[in-house]
Write a protein that holds these residues in place. Structure first.
Motif, PDB file in Angstrom:
ATOM      1  N   ASN A 140       0.517  -1.302  -0.170  1.00 40.09           N
ATOM      2  CA  ASN A 140      -0.237  -0.300   0.269  1.00 40.09           C
ATOM      3  C   ASN A 140       0.258   1.202   0.035  1.00 40.09           C
ATOM      4  O   ASN A 140       2.028   1.184   0.655  1.00 40.09           O
ATOM      5  N   TYR A 141       0.167   2.362  -0.572  1.00 38.98           N
ATOM      6  CA  TYR A 141       1.398   3.573  -0.994  1.00 38.98           C
ATOM      7  C   TYR A 141       2.081   3.986   0.337  1.00 38.98           C
ATOM      8  O   TYR A 141       0.839   4.303   1.316  1.00 38.98           O
ATOM      9  N   THR A 142       2.979   5.034  -0.486  1.00 43.36           N
ATOM     10  CA  THR A 142       3.577   5.666   1.034  1.00 43.36           C
ATOM     11  C   THR A 142       4.069   6.402  -0.014  1.00 43.36           C
ATOM     12  O   THR A 142       5.122   6.311  -1.008  1.00 43.36           O
ATOM     13  N   PRO A 143       5.013   7.324   0.756  1.00 42.49           N
ATOM     14  CA  PRO A 143       5.703   8.040  -0.116  1.00 42.49           C
ATOM     15  C   PRO A 143       7.292   7.888  -0.510  1.00 42.49           C
ATOM     16  O   PRO A 143       7.693   8.086  -1.870  1.00 42.49           O
ATOM     17  N   VAL A 144       7.778   6.354   0.405  1.00 43.35           N
ATOM     18  CA  VAL A 144       8.560   5.916  -0.504  1.00 43.35           C
ATOM     19  C   VAL A 144       8.948   5.770  -1.991  1.00 43.35           C
ATOM     20  O   VAL A 144       9.093   4.991  -2.624  1.00 43.35           O
ATOM     21  N   PHE A 145       6.820   5.395  -2.246  1.00 43.92           N
ATOM     22  CA  PHE A 145       6.859   4.734  -3.737  1.00 43.92           C
ATOM     23  C   PHE A 145       7.259   5.312  -4.638  1.00 43.92           C
ATOM     24  O   PHE A 145       7.795   5.366  -5.831  1.00 43.92           O
ATOM     25  N   GLN A 146       7.334   7.174  -4.479  1.00 43.23           N
ATOM     26  CA  GLN A 146       7.649   7.356  -4.870  1.00 43.23           C
ATOM     27  C   GLN A 146       9.399   7.305  -5.958  1.00 43.23           C
ATOM     28  O   GLN A 146      10.243   8.258  -6.797  1.00 43.23           O
ATOM     29  N   THR A 147      10.193   7.151  -5.203  1.00 47.88           N
ATOM     30  CA  THR A 147      11.867   6.643  -5.599  1.00 47.88           C
ATOM     31  C   THR A 147      12.542   5.764  -6.199  1.00 47.88           C
ATOM     32  O   THR A 147      13.751   5.602  -5.686  1.00 47.88           O
ATOM     33  N   GLY A 148      11.574   4.356  -6.000  1.00 47.40           N
ATOM     34  CA  GLY A 148      12.520   3.709  -7.130  1.00 47.40           C
ATOM     35  C   GLY A 148      11.428   2.578  -7.215  1.00 47.40           C
ATOM     36  O   GLY A 148       9.869   2.816  -7.363  1.00 47.40           O
ATOM     37  N   ASP A 149      11.512   1.067  -7.855  1.00 45.40           N
ATOM     38  CA  ASP A 149      10.296   0.579  -8.431  1.00 45.40           C
ATOM     39  C   ASP A 149       9.767  -0.663  -8.062  1.00 45.40           C
ATOM     40  O   ASP A 149      10.579  -1.712  -6.843  1.00 45.40           O
ATOM     41  N   ALA A 150       8.836  -0.499  -7.388  1.00 41.55           N
ATOM     42  CA  ALA A 150       8.240  -1.248  -6.644  1.00 41.55           C
ATOM     43  C   ALA A 150       7.541  -2.167  -7.505  1.00 41.55           C
ATOM     44  O   ALA A 150       6.422  -2.700  -6.455  1.00 41.55           O
ATOM     45  N   VAL A 151       7.656  -3.075  -8.680  1.00 38.97           N
ATOM     46  CA  VAL A 151       7.169  -3.700  -9.165  1.00 38.97           C
ATOM     47  C   VAL A 151       8.768  -4.545  -9.696  1.00 38.97           C
ATOM     48  O   VAL A 151       9.055  -6.310  -9.485  1.00 38.97           O
ATOM     49  N   LEU A 152       9.588  -4.668  -9.728  1.00 34.62           N
ATOM     50  CA  LEU A 152      10.827  -5.478 -10.330  1.00 34.62           C
ATOM     51  C   LEU A 152      11.647  -5.485  -8.960  1.00 34.62           C
ATOM     52  O   LEU A 152      11.589  -3.823  -8.439  1.00 34.62           O
ATOM     53  N   ASP A 153      12.790  -5.651  -9.411  1.00 38.33           N
ATOM     54  CA  ASP A 153      14.028  -5.896  -8.826  1.00 38.33           C
ATOM     55  C   ASP A 153      15.395  -5.399  -9.350  1.00 38.33           C
ATOM     56  O   ASP A 153      15.531  -5.579 -10.643  1.00 38.33           O
ATOM     57  N   PRO A 154      15.578  -4.384  -9.339  1.00 43.80           N
ATOM     58  CA  PRO A 154      16.831  -3.066 -10.250  1.00 43.80           C
ATOM     59  C   PRO A 154      18.090  -4.513 -10.137  1.00 43.80           C
ATOM     60  O   PRO A 154      19.004  -4.053 -11.482  1.00 43.80           O
ATOM     61  N   GLU A 155      18.873  -4.830  -9.224  1.00 47.30           N
ATOM     62  CA  GLU A 155      19.696  -5.471  -8.810  1.00 47.30           C
ATOM     63  C   GLU A 155      19.614  -6.741 -10.232  1.00 47.30           C
ATOM     64  O   GLU A 155      20.536  -7.534 -10.664  1.00 47.30           O
ATOM     65  N   MET A 156      18.031  -7.506 -10.035  1.00 52.75           N
ATOM     66  CA  MET A 156      17.716  -8.292 -11.004  1.00 52.75           C
ATOM     67  C   MET A 156      18.323  -8.148 -13.026  1.00 52.75           C
ATOM     68  O   MET A 156      18.736  -8.889 -13.631  1.00 52.75           O
ATOM     69  N   ILE A 157      17.644  -6.677 -12.810  1.00 53.20           N
ATOM     70  CA  ILE A 157      17.520  -6.185 -14.076  1.00 53.20           C
ATOM     71  C   ILE A 157      19.113  -6.104 -14.761  1.00 53.20           C
ATOM     72  O   ILE A 157      19.563  -6.125 -15.553  1.00 53.20           O
ATOM     73  N   GLN A 158      19.843  -5.101 -13.923  1.00 53.61           N
ATOM     74  CA  GLN A 158      20.785  -5.046 -13.912  1.00 53.61           C
ATOM     75  C   GLN A 158      22.088  -6.453 -13.848  1.00 53.61           C
ATOM     76  O   GLN A 158      22.809  -6.695 -14.707  1.00 53.61           O
ATOM     77  N   LYS A 159      22.422  -7.401 -13.478  1.00 48.35           N
ATOM     78  CA  LYS A 159      21.939  -8.741 -13.643  1.00 48.35           C
ATOM     79  C   LYS A 159      22.070  -9.366 -15.337  1.00 48.35           C
ATOM     80  O   LYS A 159      23.187  -9.893 -15.767  1.00 48.35           O
ATOM     81  N   GLN A 160      20.740  -9.335 -15.157  1.00 48.12           N
ATOM     82  CA  GLN A 160      20.636 -10.448 -16.721  1.00 48.12           C
ATOM     83  C   GLN A 160      21.272  -9.290 -17.783  1.00 48.12           C
ATOM     84  O   GLN A 160      21.130  -9.795 -18.605  1.00 48.12           O
ATOM     85  N   GLY A 161      20.728  -8.051 -17.938  1.00 46.47           N
ATOM     86  CA  GLY A 161      20.648  -6.879 -18.347  1.00 46.47           C
ATOM     87  C   GLY A 161      22.395  -7.131 -19.391  1.00 46.47           C
ATOM     88  O   GLY A 161      22.735  -7.224 -20.482  1.00 46.47           O
ATOM     89  N   MET A 162      23.297  -7.282 -18.345  1.00 43.13           N
ATOM     90  CA  MET A 162      24.841  -7.730 -18.612  1.00 43.13           C
ATOM     91  C   MET A 162      25.883  -8.903 -19.683  1.00 43.13           C
ATOM     92  O   MET A 162      25.628  -8.299 -20.120  1.00 43.13           O
ATOM     93  N   LYS A 163      23.971  -9.520 -19.685  1.00 50.54           N
ATOM     94  CA  LYS A 163      24.187 -10.195 -20.565  1.00 50.54           C
ATOM     95  C   LYS A 163      23.600 -10.064 -22.243  1.00 50.54           C
ATOM     96  O   LYS A 163      24.021 -11.214 -23.061  1.00 50.54           O
ATOM     97  N   LEU A 164      23.200  -9.427 -22.153  1.00 47.68           N
ATOM     98  CA  LEU A 164      22.508  -8.838 -23.799  1.00 47.68           C
ATOM     99  C   LEU A 164      23.594  -8.705 -24.470  1.00 47.68           C
ATOM    100  O   LEU A 164      23.780  -7.479 -24.122  1.00 47.68           O
TER     101      LEU A 164
END
Length: 348
Positions: free
Chosen positions: A286-310
């Protein structure tokens, strides 16, 4: 997409669950789309046309091409593919590209937004490659319009789709570069859920294709976007819903298979690719102000890791304080995302 219920319970209950937001199962006629002429779009200053995509597993289907052209002749174009529980509504984004000298195009994929027919379960898919035809139709139109320099972009599941498109087409991809905004390259779950539960659900999705899997009743991300709550944006919440609808088991299988095949063929991406993600992951529902500061759906570290393989020519970068959809972030991270995209296009 963040919380998958216990998968054993899903398999026992899902096969008997009813379609979401459908009071009665549609039993009327299924019409083939014949109106494929350009018409004024729901977004002011844009135009759209339907594309008849033939017969799918649930009947006739269509995609929709939306475009906004530069006033002065240009041979450069950007094509945008939206994510899950989404459609193209970001008129500001299109205007930014047009103002920068790029003809702008977007697609509402089959079963989404402008393209969804009354007999179609929203957002359903059985193979991510189904979307390739929707992309090909748009690319054909883009070339017909005289564009020779084409950038293919996508957000979230759209980011997965365009990267997968690049990997499977290889040197025949037909675009000059690929841009992704928080691409759905990996499930935002624990190792057990990613490696055991999701593949099991995906396997059963081959058998019980229309079994429904309920999603978490979370409002944090939607409230961070919608102007009527805490965000800056207005959109049709019948097409981009506040609460994510249940997905089908076949949808889980389609996503999981696309992620696996993309990674197995990642080196086949023959054009430069940009992978952008937020600088931080946001937990909670549920919404709090912190939701305006990052990704609430996916994990950026996972995107970074997998993205480096493309591919072999790639740029993978974090946008500080960006939301899941980076171009819907607050002004500072949004401007950073735009600068990153345009710098990438100019360089590559």
């Amino acid at each position: 997409m963040r919380k998958l219920p216990l998968f054993i319970a899903i398999l026992l209950l899902a096969a008997t669950s009813s379609a979401w937001n459908v009071k009665e199962k549609y039993d009327g006629p299924k019409y083939v789309t014949t109106d494929t002429l350009w018409h004024p779009d729901i977004l002011q200053g844009y135009e759209a046309r339907y594309v008849n995509q033939g017969e799918a597993f649930d009947g006739p289907c269509r995609s929709t091409i939306i475009r906004k052209l530069c006033k002065d002749k240009s041979t450069k174009a950007f094509l945008y593919i939206h994510g899950f529980n989404d459609y193209f509504f970001q008129s500001e984004m299109g205007q930014r590209f047009v103002d920068s000298g790029y003809n702008f195009y977007a697609v509402d994929l089959r079963r989404y937004g402008r393209s969804r027919e009354p007999w179609q379960y929203p957002f359903n898919i059985r193979d991510q490659k189904e979307y390739f035809a929707d992309i090909d139709s748009a690319l054909s139109q883009i070339r017909k319009d005289g564009n020779t320099d084409i950038t293919l972009g996508g957000h979230s599941t759209g980011g997965l789709t365009v990267a997968y498109f690049g990997a499977m087409r290889g040197k025949e991809v037909g675009v000059n570069r690929i841009v992704t905004d928080s691409p759905f390259l990996e499930w935002n779950y624990s190792s057990f859920m990613r490696n055991v539960a999701v593949p099991v659900v995906g396997f059963f999705g081959k058998i019980f294709k229309n079994a429904k899997i309920k999603q978490s009743h979370c409002d944090g991300y939607a409230y961070s976007l919608l102007k009527e709550y805490y965000g800056e944006w207005t959109y049709n919440t019948d097409w981009k819903m506040v609460y994510s609808p249940p997905v089908t088991a076949s949808w889980v299988n389609a996503i999981n298979s696309a992620q696996s095949k993309l990674m197995r063929n990642a080196k086949n991406i023959s054009v430069p690719i940009l992978v952008m993600h937020s600088s931080r992951k946001i937990d909670g529902c549920n919404y709090t102000p912190v939701f305006q500061t990052g990704d609430a759906v996916l994990d950026p570290e996972m995107i970074q890791k997998q993205g480096m393989k493309l591919g072999s020519e790639r740029v993978v970068c974090a946008i500080d304080s960006g939301l899941h959809d980076l171009i819907l972030s607050q002004e500072r991270p949004r401007e950073t995302a735009y600068d990153t995209i345009f710098n990438f296009i100019r360089k590559w």
